[in-house]
Write a protein that holds these residues in place. Structure first.
Motif, PDB file in Angstrom:
ATOM      1  N   ARG A  23     -58.724   1.828  83.985  1.00  0.00           N
ATOM      2  CA  ARG A  23     -58.561   1.617  82.543  1.00  0.00           C
ATOM      3  C   ARG A  23     -57.115   1.270  82.198  1.00  0.00           C
ATOM      4  O   ARG A  23     -56.859   0.451  81.320  1.00  0.00           O
ATOM      5  CB  ARG A  23     -59.022   2.863  81.790  1.00  0.00           C
ATOM      6  N   ARG A  71     -60.986  13.784  76.375  1.00  0.00           N
ATOM      7  CA  ARG A  71     -61.975  12.715  76.484  1.00  0.00           C
ATOM      8  C   ARG A  71     -61.915  11.745  75.302  1.00  0.00           C
ATOM      9  O   ARG A  71     -62.073  10.531  75.479  1.00  0.00           O
ATOM     10  CB  ARG A  71     -63.376  13.344  76.569  1.00  0.00           C
ATOM     11  N   TYR A  91     -52.319  14.994  73.747  1.00  0.00           N
ATOM     12  CA  TYR A  91     -53.297  14.070  74.308  1.00  0.00           C
ATOM     13  C   TYR A  91     -54.038  14.676  75.506  1.00  0.00           C
ATOM     14  O   TYR A  91     -55.031  14.113  75.956  1.00  0.00           O
ATOM     15  CB  TYR A  91     -52.606  12.779  74.761  1.00  0.00           C
ATOM     16  N   GLY A  92     -53.543  15.788  76.036  1.00  0.00           N
ATOM     17  CA  GLY A  92     -54.141  16.358  77.237  1.00  0.00           C
ATOM     18  C   GLY A  92     -54.799  17.695  77.004  1.00  0.00           C
ATOM     19  O   GLY A  92     -54.596  18.354  75.966  1.00  0.00           O
ATOM     20  N   ARG A 148     -59.331  11.028  73.507  1.00  0.00           N
ATOM     21  CA  ARG A 148     -57.985  10.512  73.257  1.00  0.00           C
ATOM     22  C   ARG A 148     -57.464   9.695  74.443  1.00  0.00           C
ATOM     23  O   ARG A 148     -56.273   9.435  74.548  1.00  0.00           O
ATOM     24  CB  ARG A 148     -57.021  11.655  72.946  1.00  0.00           C
ATOM     25  N   LYS A 149     -58.379   9.311  75.330  1.00  0.00           N
ATOM     26  CA  LYS A 149     -57.958   8.590  76.534  1.00  0.00           C
ATOM     27  C   LYS A 149     -57.229   7.293  76.198  1.00  0.00           C
ATOM     28  O   LYS A 149     -56.157   7.008  76.740  1.00  0.00           O
ATOM     29  CB  LYS A 149     -59.170   8.303  77.419  1.00  0.00           C
ATOM     30  N   GLN A 150     -57.824   6.464  75.331  1.00  0.00           N
ATOM     31  CA  GLN A 150     -57.197   5.176  75.043  1.00  0.00           C
ATOM     32  C   GLN A 150     -55.898   5.351  74.273  1.00  0.00           C
ATOM     33  O   GLN A 150     -54.932   4.600  74.500  1.00  0.00           O
ATOM     34  CB  GLN A 150     -58.162   4.281  74.253  1.00  0.00           C
ATOM     35  N   GLY A 186     -60.235   8.318  88.013  1.00  0.00           N
ATOM     36  CA  GLY A 186     -59.713   8.696  86.705  1.00  0.00           C
ATOM     37  C   GLY A 186     -59.462   7.475  85.832  1.00  0.00           C
ATOM     38  O   GLY A 186     -60.287   6.566  85.757  1.00  0.00           O
ATOM     39  N   LEU A 187     -58.289   7.413  85.202  1.00  0.00           N
ATOM     40  CA  LEU A 187     -57.972   6.329  84.275  1.00  0.00           C
ATOM     41  C   LEU A 187     -57.262   5.151  84.940  1.00  0.00           C
ATOM     42  O   LEU A 187     -56.767   4.264  84.246  1.00  0.00           O
ATOM     43  CB  LEU A 187     -57.092   6.857  83.136  1.00  0.00           C
ATOM     44  N   PRO A 199     -55.746  16.157  82.875  1.00  0.00           N
ATOM     45  CA  PRO A 199     -56.290  14.893  82.379  1.00  0.00           C
ATOM     46  C   PRO A 199     -56.200  14.828  80.860  1.00  0.00           C
ATOM     47  O   PRO A 199     -56.144  15.861  80.185  1.00  0.00           O
ATOM     48  CB  PRO A 199     -57.751  14.945  82.845  1.00  0.00           C
ATOM     49  N   PRO A 200     -56.167  13.628  80.283  1.00  0.00           N
ATOM     50  CA  PRO A 200     -56.177  13.512  78.820  1.00  0.00           C
ATOM     51  C   PRO A 200     -57.526  13.935  78.261  1.00  0.00           C
ATOM     52  O   PRO A 200     -58.541  13.889  78.957  1.00  0.00           O
ATOM     53  CB  PRO A 200     -55.908  12.028  78.584  1.00  0.00           C
TER      54      PRO A 200
END
Length: 256
Positions: A186, A90, A51-52, A92-94, A182-183, A87-88
């Protein structure tokens, strides 16, 4: 592939987990480093790195490798640290957020504390009195988590002068926009309605540079909120800070 690969049979249920979000100045990751080193936490699990952004490096003790997402804890500590070193991706963030929240539920943690940097250029005049603020999930209820005492602390609640998009509100009923966070926002917005884990965030205004002092201040705030002052006699900085925190020194011949 499962999201988590356990390396130690450490019991996770009932503990409070600290999650530093990749954000402004990486101050959250540096604070997590201080917590890990000073509390003597050990790596007990690794998470799926797909994911990252690809990352690998030497471990702190020189044995094995360090990966993108790792979990630290020990039997004698009431906190866990989910260290993120990249960071994850882009797209695959959710997915990453959903996997993290599913892990927290499955682990049975009692509280989750996100740490995040905030871009200092968006600081208002009223926010000049302290660099550290808190954000509470609107679904929080009093429980047995160490984190529930954050709601009673004098730490001010974060507000943002900036709206994410038209229609957003600054009246405190929504999670505010966090520039450079960042997230963090979210994550808080992704909590399901039936979420029962006490969840909050500590935010720190910061700018890129030598952020070791900022990290000490943020880590101290975490320890105070969780009531762990007696667990740390003095702060211990990781050895890696002395070698690679700001890269290798420049070759002096470059300057004649």
């Amino acid at each position: 592939m499962t999201f988590i690969k356990t390396l130690s049979p450490l019991k996770l249920s009932g503990k409070t987990i600290v999650i530093p979000v990749v954000s402004t100045a990486n101050v959250a990751q540096l604070a997590a480093d201080l917590l890990i080193a000073s509390l003597g936490l050990e790596r007990v699990a690794v998470f799926d790195s797909r994911y990252g952004i690809p990352l690998v490096g030497s471990s702190e003790d020189g044995v094995g490798i360090t990966t993108a997402f790792e979990l630290y804890g020990c039997e004698t500590s009431e906190i866990l640290v989910f260290q993120q070193r990249c960071p994850p991706l882009r797209n695959r963030k959710q997915e990453f957020i959903d996997e993290v929240l599913a892990f927290l539920r499955q682990a049975g943690v009692s509280g989750c504390l996100f740490l995040s940097g905030v871009d200092s250029s968006n600081r208002t005049d009223n926010q000049m009195f302290t660099p550290i603020y808190q954000l509470q999930s609107p679904m929080n209820k009093n429980n047995n988590s160490l984190l529930s005492r954050l709601a009673e602390s004098p730490m001010p609640t974060y507000t943002s002068p900036m709206l994410r998009r038209p229609g957003d509100s600054n009246d405190g009923t929504q999670i505010p926009f966090i520039p450079g966070g960042g997230l963090t926002r979210r994550f808080l917005l992704s909590l399901p309605r039936e979420w029962s884990i006490y969840t909050a965030a500590i935010l720190m205004f910061a700018m890129d540079g030598d952020n070791r002092a900022d990290a000490h201040l943020l880590a101290s705030a975490v320890v105070t909120v969780l009531g762990l002052e007696s667990n740390i006699k003095e702060w211990k900085e990781p050895e890696s800070w002395n070698q690679g925190l700001f890269g290798t020194p420049h070759d002096s011949t470059l300057y004649g």
